[in-house]
Design a protein around this motif. Structure first.
Motif, mmCIF file in Angstrom:
data_model
loop_
_atom_site.group_PDB
_atom_site.id
_atom_site.type_symbol
_atom_site.label_atom_id
_atom_site.label_comp_id
_atom_site.label_asym_id
_atom_site.label_seq_id
_atom_site.Cartn_x
_atom_site.Cartn_y
_atom_site.Cartn_z
ATOM 1 N N VAL A 1 30.656 6.575 26.738
ATOM 2 C CA VAL A 1 31.493 6.376 25.547
ATOM 3 C C VAL A 1 31.364 4.907 25.147
ATOM 4 C CG1 VAL A 1 33.125 8.151 26.329
ATOM 5 C CG2 VAL A 1 33.608 5.759 26.820
ATOM 6 N N THR A 2 31.903 4.565 23.978
ATOM 7 C CA THR A 2 31.775 3.175 23.522
ATOM 8 C C THR A 2 33.141 2.483 23.501
ATOM 9 O OG1 THR A 2 32.180 3.669 21.201
ATOM 10 C CG2 THR A 2 29.891 3.855 21.979
ATOM 11 N N SER A 3 33.084 1.147 23.455
ATOM 12 C CA SER A 3 34.336 0.379 23.413
ATOM 13 C C SER A 3 35.055 0.607 22.084
ATOM 14 C CB SER A 3 34.055 -1.104 23.640
ATOM 15 O OG SER A 3 33.229 -1.605 22.615
ATOM 16 N N TRP A 4 34.306 0.916 20.995
ATOM 17 C CA TRP A 4 34.972 1.188 19.706
ATOM 18 C C TRP A 4 35.866 2.406 19.835
ATOM 19 C CZ3 TRP A 4 29.578 0.302 19.577
ATOM 20 C CH2 TRP A 4 29.209 -0.919 19.035
ATOM 21 N N GLU A 5 35.311 3.438 20.460
ATOM 22 C CA GLU A 5 36.106 4.672 20.631
ATOM 23 C C GLU A 5 37.324 4.410 21.501
ATOM 24 O OE1 GLU A 5 32.380 7.861 20.596
ATOM 25 O OE2 GLU A 5 32.976 6.895 22.461
ATOM 26 N N ILE A 6 37.099 3.626 22.556
ATOM 27 C CA ILE A 6 38.200 3.332 23.475
ATOM 28 C C ILE A 6 39.299 2.552 22.743
ATOM 29 C CG2 ILE A 6 38.830 1.987 25.530
ATOM 30 C CD1 ILE A 6 36.064 2.776 26.690
ATOM 31 N N GLU A 7 38.888 1.560 21.960
ATOM 32 C CA GLU A 7 39.882 0.763 21.226
ATOM 33 C C GLU A 7 40.610 1.610 20.186
ATOM 34 O OE1 GLU A 7 41.166 -2.124 21.741
ATOM 35 O OE2 GLU A 7 39.883 -2.610 23.436
ATOM 36 N N ARG A 8 39.886 2.557 19.606
ATOM 37 C CA ARG A 8 40.506 3.455 18.619
ATOM 38 C C ARG A 8 41.588 4.309 19.292
ATOM 39 N NH1 ARG A 8 39.643 5.699 13.673
ATOM 40 N NH2 ARG A 8 39.969 7.946 13.615
ATOM 41 N N LEU A 9 41.242 4.822 20.460
ATOM 42 C CA LEU A 9 42.240 5.614 21.198
ATOM 43 C C LEU A 9 43.441 4.727 21.569
ATOM 44 C CD1 LEU A 9 43.272 8.124 22.669
ATOM 45 C CD2 LEU A 9 41.945 7.412 24.668
ATOM 46 N N ARG A 10 43.132 3.524 21.985
ATOM 47 C CA ARG A 10 44.215 2.613 22.371
ATOM 48 C C ARG A 10 45.189 2.384 21.199
ATOM 49 N NH1 ARG A 10 44.076 -1.963 26.636
ATOM 50 N NH2 ARG A 10 45.668 -3.295 25.828
ATOM 51 N N ARG A 11 44.629 2.219 20.002
ATOM 52 C CA ARG A 11 45.496 2.043 18.820
ATOM 53 C C ARG A 11 46.317 3.299 18.566
ATOM 54 N NH1 ARG A 11 40.931 -0.551 16.892
ATOM 55 N NH2 ARG A 11 40.229 1.251 15.695
ATOM 56 N N GLN A 12 45.683 4.452 18.776
ATOM 57 C CA GLN A 12 46.411 5.704 18.537
ATOM 58 C C GLN A 12 47.520 5.902 19.572
ATOM 59 O OE1 GLN A 12 43.931 9.126 17.843
ATOM 60 N NE2 GLN A 12 42.712 8.098 16.300
ATOM 61 N N VAL A 13 47.237 5.528 20.813
ATOM 62 C CA VAL A 13 48.287 5.635 21.842
ATOM 63 C C VAL A 13 49.433 4.682 21.483
ATOM 64 C CG1 VAL A 13 48.843 5.260 24.283
ATOM 65 C CG2 VAL A 13 46.711 6.409 23.669
ATOM 66 N N ALA A 14 49.078 3.494 20.970
ATOM 67 C CA ALA A 14 50.132 2.546 20.552
ATOM 68 C C ALA A 14 51.001 3.186 19.470
ATOM 69 C CB ALA A 14 49.498 1.252 20.053
ATOM 70 N N GLU A 15 50.373 3.894 18.550
ATOM 71 C CA GLU A 15 51.156 4.564 17.494
ATOM 72 C C GLU A 15 52.012 5.688 18.073
ATOM 73 O OE1 GLU A 15 47.836 3.602 14.092
ATOM 74 O OE2 GLU A 15 48.458 5.692 14.329
ATOM 75 N N ALA A 16 51.457 6.373 19.050
ATOM 76 C CA ALA A 16 52.250 7.436 19.704
ATOM 77 C C ALA A 16 53.461 6.817 20.408
ATOM 78 C CB ALA A 16 51.377 8.205 20.692
ATOM 79 N N GLN A 17 53.264 5.628 20.971
ATOM 80 C CA GLN A 17 54.394 4.951 21.632
ATOM 81 C C GLN A 17 55.513 4.653 20.631
ATOM 82 O OE1 GLN A 17 52.346 1.604 23.434
ATOM 83 N NE2 GLN A 17 52.010 2.694 25.354
ATOM 84 N N GLU A 18 55.126 4.505 19.364
ATOM 85 C CA GLU A 18 56.148 4.250 18.326
ATOM 86 C C GLU A 18 56.654 5.546 17.703
ATOM 87 O OE1 GLU A 18 54.411 1.666 15.425
ATOM 88 O OE2 GLU A 18 53.939 0.169 16.937
ATOM 89 N N GLY A 19 56.209 6.666 18.233
ATOM 90 C CA GLY A 19 56.675 7.956 17.714
ATOM 91 C C GLY A 19 55.907 8.438 16.497
ATOM 92 N N LYS A 20 54.764 7.798 16.197
ATOM 93 C CA LYS A 20 54.027 8.192 14.994
ATOM 94 C C LYS A 20 52.935 9.219 15.274
ATOM 95 C CE LYS A 20 54.768 3.734 12.815
ATOM 96 N NZ LYS A 20 54.188 2.383 12.889
ATOM 97 N N ARG A 21 52.657 9.458 16.532
ATOM 98 C CA ARG A 21 51.669 10.476 16.907
ATOM 99 C C ARG A 21 52.176 11.212 18.130
ATOM 100 N NH1 ARG A 21 46.305 9.787 14.961
ATOM 101 N NH2 ARG A 21 46.139 7.905 13.719
ATOM 102 N N PHE A 22 51.548 12.369 18.406
ATOM 103 C CA PHE A 22 51.869 13.138 19.607
ATOM 104 C C PHE A 22 50.556 13.339 20.351
ATOM 105 C CE2 PHE A 22 53.205 16.974 21.970
ATOM 106 C CZ PHE A 22 54.461 16.559 22.398
ATOM 107 N N LEU A 23 50.598 13.335 21.668
ATOM 108 C CA LEU A 23 49.366 13.455 22.444
ATOM 109 C C LEU A 23 49.290 14.826 23.126
ATOM 110 C CD1 LEU A 23 47.545 10.827 24.441
ATOM 111 C CD2 LEU A 23 48.268 12.810 25.729
ATOM 112 N N VAL B 1 48.079 14.607 15.878
ATOM 113 C CA VAL B 1 48.018 14.840 17.324
ATOM 114 C C VAL B 1 46.736 14.216 17.875
ATOM 115 C CG1 VAL B 1 47.717 16.627 19.083
ATOM 116 C CG2 VAL B 1 49.484 16.893 17.337
ATOM 117 N N ILE B 2 46.880 13.444 18.940
ATOM 118 C CA ILE B 2 45.709 12.874 19.632
ATOM 119 C C ILE B 2 45.235 13.950 20.610
ATOM 120 C CG2 ILE B 2 44.850 10.933 20.986
ATOM 121 C CD1 ILE B 2 47.539 9.494 20.405
#
Ligand code: PEP
Ligand code: CO
Length: 458
Positions: A41-63, A103-104
């Protein structure tokens, strides 16, 4: 922890669930080869997931995280991979419609080959052999040869992970997951009479609503169709096998720090999360978002220490806590952990794994799980978080797109103990089959909707 970190610093630490290879030189040679192969996998994908998890932490996404307990090389087959993606997509669609949030989607796939075990050996008919530790270490058949740890299997794991990811990426890019056409995602079982009416209509209602919403959005012309319909999958696995993980871990040009490029989302298991142990030492130095499994033995102090070790700067998107207490213990065990994390202000995403605390053995010696207990742990986890002003941000399942008979119950399947031998196919723990998975998603969706209504009420 102020001592220097390297991709090998974990070797000086005590390591739970280590594999004893007979010939360390053979392992070293396989690892040298592994370290030269391209990242999965690439670091871009990893960073993208990290941003999405951050949004989930704020209640904006569900995993939604799900897949086999143990992937096997033998199951690296197109139909099995496609069915797994389809059921994950279907479940995610149900959750999107219920939560009204993106949803992630995270698969336990493309590397879920290492298994921690409660017993190091297994005895059958007076013969004792090493347990099965996943296809990255040894093989399922109960023979001395199959159970001997084989260093060459780390390369087998890499190759099968690569084949799986390649197929998943092609399917996603090729429109398989086009959200305009959820009918493409249907598993063949939808055509079968055996599907109970409530499951079929519940799901059809969801897909009709999603289709309507997409047409509405395209008509508004506000978003590009490509953005609206892109369906992403991230890969995850239990990062138990530290030699495998460290061989795929490297710095990335123009970024700071090291990335574990064997998967997007590695997690640390409940048996390997010792604060001063090798797994925590390794993962404190990688940039990926990481999961930490927390079973009933986890204490509030331990959890706070884990957050300090693994996320000292309290960065968003870094930590997901995956709780797996068991339906009978969650009410008592979870609240102190949630309170402790709240008290320290730790940024985390709370996810419930209702599978691993609810495993039973039948009198005939088969491991199984009851649908009702799995659901009960989910419900109780929602209750605990709600009572503390916290939030469940995701769910984690062992599941498959196949018609297996491993977990008991569920309205749609009504699998009984007598049914278990019919298609008990797991290499390790019992998984929800496709109907049980969809039914679970519909029931969780019901809860998410009810919570949403309650939040909206004056
Ligand atoms: C797993 O998720 O397969 C697993 C072994 O979980 P845990 O570490 O929570 O027991
Ligand atoms: Co499992």
């Amino acid at each position: 922890m102020s001592h220097p970190w390297s991709t090998d610093s974990w070797r000086a630490r005590k390591r739970a669930q280590a594999t004893a290879y007979e010939d360390p030189k053979q392992l070293e040679s396989a690892l040298r080869k592994l370290a030269q192969l391209p990242p999965l996998v690439t670091s871009w994908e990893i960073e993208r997931l990290r941003r999405q998890v951050a949004e989930a932490q704020e209640g904006k996404r569900f995993l939604l995280q799900g897949g086999d307990c143990a992937e096997t090389f033998a199951d690296c087959r197109p139909s099995i991979i496609v069915n797994k993606l389809k059921i994950l997509l279907q479940m995610s669609l149900v959750l999107v419609e219920a939560a009204l949030k993106p949803v992630i989607r995270v698969g336990r796939f493309a590397g879920q080959y290492a298994k921690p075990r409660s017993h190091l050996t297994e005895a059958v008919g007076g013969v004792e052999l090493p347990s099965y530790f996943g296809d990255i270490v040894n093989r399922v058949p109960f023979t001395a040869d199959a159970r001997r740890p084989d260093p060459g299997l780390v390369l087998g794991a890499y190759h099968h992970a690569a084949l799986t990811l390649n197929f998943i990426r092609s399917l996603s890019a090729g429109g398989f997951a086009d959200a305009h056409h959820p009918e493409y995602w249907d598993l063949s079982f939808f055509q079968r009479a055996a599907v109970p009416e409530n499951l079929r209509t519940g799901y059809e209602h969801t897909t009709a609503k999603v289709g309507e919403a997409l047409r509405f959005m395209s008509a508004l012309g506000e978003c590009s169709i490509a953005d609206l319909t892109r369906v992403e999958f991230f890969a995850s696995h239990d990062a138990l096998h530290l030699e495998y993980e460290s061989a795929q871990t490297q710095p990335v040009p123009r970024r700071t720090g090291y990335y574990d490029l064997s998967t997007h989302f590695p997690w640390i298991g409940d048996r390997t999360r010792q604060v001063d142990g090798a797994h925590v030492e390794f993962f404190r130095g990688v940039r990926n978002p990481i999961g930490i499994k927390l079973g009933p033995s986890a204490s509030p102090d331990e959890v706070v220490a884990l957050l300090k070790a693994l996320n000292p700067e309290n960065e968003p998107g870094r930590i997901t806590l995956i709780t797996r207490m068991g339906a009978d213990r969650v009410a008592e065990r979870l609240a102190p952990l949630v309170e402790a994390v709240k008290f320290t202000g730790g940024r985390v995403l709370w996810v419930v794994d209702p599978m691993h605390g609810n495993t039973h053995e039948t009198p005939s010696g088969k491991k199984t799980r009851y649908f009702a207990e799995i659901l009960s742990e989910v419900e109780q986890t929602f209750d605990v978080h709600a009572s503390l002003g916290s939030r469940v941000g995701g769910v984690h399942f062992e599941m498959t797109g196949e018609d297996v008979t491993e977990c008991l119950g569920g309205d749609g399947s009504a699998i009984t103990e007598a049914d278990l031998p019919r298609n008990y196919a797991t290499a390790c723990d019992p998984r929800l089959n496709y109907r049980q998975s969809l039914e679970m998603a519909l029931l969780i969706g019901r809860r998410l909707k009810a919570d949403r209504r309650q939040e909206a009420a004056p």
